[in-house]
Enzyme design. Structure first.
Site, mmCIF file in Angstrom:
data_model
loop_
_atom_site.group_PDB
_atom_site.id
_atom_site.type_symbol
_atom_site.label_atom_id
_atom_site.label_comp_id
_atom_site.label_asym_id
_atom_site.label_seq_id
_atom_site.Cartn_x
_atom_site.Cartn_y
_atom_site.Cartn_z
ATOM 1 N N ASP A 106 23.792 -47.255 -19.026
ATOM 2 C CA ASP A 106 23.240 -48.484 -19.615
ATOM 3 C C ASP A 106 21.710 -48.401 -19.667
ATOM 4 O O ASP A 106 21.099 -47.626 -18.923
ATOM 5 C CB ASP A 106 23.619 -49.708 -18.768
ATOM 6 C CG ASP A 106 25.112 -49.961 -18.773
ATOM 7 O OD1 ASP A 106 25.794 -49.490 -19.702
ATOM 8 O OD2 ASP A 106 25.581 -50.650 -17.847
HETATM 9 N N1 URA Z 1 28.671 -48.466 -14.932
HETATM 10 C C1 URA Z 1 27.828 -49.394 -15.402
HETATM 11 O O1 URA Z 1 28.117 -50.589 -15.288
HETATM 12 N N2 URA Z 1 26.712 -49.004 -16.022
HETATM 13 C C2 URA Z 1 26.351 -47.719 -16.149
HETATM 14 O O2 URA Z 1 25.295 -47.410 -16.696
HETATM 15 C C3 URA Z 1 27.221 -46.749 -15.646
HETATM 16 C C4 URA Z 1 28.381 -47.133 -15.034
#
Ligand code: URA
Length: 238
Positions: A106
Site C-alpha cells: 500500500d
Molecule cells: N497488507 C496490507 O494491509 N497492506 C500492505 O501493504 C500489505 C499487506
C-alpha cells in the site's frame, strides 16, 4: 544465450532508454569485438561478444533483481500520472531496466519490495499455490491479545466467502507485532486487524519467503540482490 539486437542489449544493461542508446550507437560510441557498430539492430551474442561503450565493457545480465526499502508515500506501480511511483524513486541506472514490482505494498506501507524483469520467478513468488510467506512488522492502535493470536492462527474471515489462511502473530509489545501471511489480498493485514476492531498505524514488510530486508537500506534506497539472496528467494517457492 540467443543473439539479440545491440540496442536492446545496451538498454537491458541499464545504459539508457532505447532512445538514448540509439543516440550512442549513431554517434559511434559503441564497439562490438573492437569494431564500431552503427546499426541499432546489429545482432550480438551476450555470452561471447565483447560489447563496449566508450571503451567500457558491458557486463550483460539477462535478469536483474533489486531490493527496495519502499518508503511511505509512493505507490507500487510502474507509471502513474498523478502519484509518485516506486520507479520514480529508483536511481537512473535501475530505471533504464525493464523492471516491475513483485506484488504490491500500500502507499503508506514501507519495507521490502523486490523489482525484477524475471517474469517467471515473479509469477511463482506471487502464485497462491506456492504459499510464499510475507512477514510484516506492525504497530497497532490497541493491545493485541493471546486470543487474537489464536484467531489469526485459525484464519480470519474477511468476507462471507473468504477466510485467510492461518497467519502467525508474534507479539513484541502489546501494540507491536510481527505478522506472517501466505497470501496477498488487497489491504489484507489492515482488514485482518479491522476484523478484531483494531487499526494498523504503521506497517513495514521485513521478509518475503526466506529473503530478509537489509537493515542497512534506508527507506527509498535500493540495491541489487546478491547471488545468495536470489537463491534464498528461489528456495522460498514450495
Ligand atoms: N497488507 C496490507 O494491509 N497492506 C500492505 O501493504 C500489505 C499487506
Amino acid at each position: 544465450m540467443k543473439r539479440m539486437r545491440l540496442d536492446r542489449l545496451l538498454s537491458n544493461s541499464g545504459i539508457g532508454s532505447r532512445k538514448e542508446v540509439k543516440i550512442l550507437i549513431k554517434r559511434g560510441e559503441v564497439q562490438v569485438n573492437g569494431t564500431t557498430i552503427k546499426k541499432f539492430n546489429y545482432p550480438v551474442s551476450p555470452s561471447s561478444d565483447i560489447v563496449e561503450v566508450r571503451g567500457q565493457r558491458i557486463d550483460y545480465k539477462e535478469f536483474y533483481y533489486i531490493m527496495l526499502n519502499k518508503p511511505a508515500g509512493v505507490i507500487t506501480s510502474t507509471h502513474d500520472r498523478f502519484h509518485k511511483t516506486v520507479m520514480d524513486i529508483l536511481d537512473d541506472n535501475f530505471k533504464a531496466l525493464d523492471l516491475f514490482p513483485v506484488g504490491r505494498l500500500d502507499k503508506d506501507t514501507e519495507g521490502l519490495l523486490i523489482l525484477t524483469n524475471d517474469g517467471n520467478l515473479t509469477h511463482k513468488l506471487l502464485s497462491p499455490k506456492k504459499f510464499v510467506s510475507k512477514k510484516y512488522f506492525a504497530i497497532i492502535d490497541g493491545s493485541v491479545t493471546k486470543d487474537d493470536v489464536e484467531l489469526f492462527k485459525k484464519g480470519v474471515p474477511l468476507s462471507e466467502d473468504f477466510t485467510t489462511l492461518p497467519a502467525q502473530l508474534d507479539i513484541v509489545k502489546p501494540n507491536e507485532v510481527y505478522i506472517t501471511i501466505y497470501e496477498g489480498k488487497f489491504h489484507q493485514i489492515k482488514r485482518m486487524f479491522e476484523y478484531i476492531n483494531k487499526q494498523v498505524l504503521y506497517l513495514k514488510r521485513v521478509q518475503m519467503g526466506n529473503l530478509k530486508l537489509d537493515d542497512d537500506l534506508s527507506p527509498g534506497d535500493a540495491r541489487e540482490l546478491t547471488q545468495y539472496e536470489i537463491e534464498l528467494l528461489r528456495s522460498s517457492i514450495q
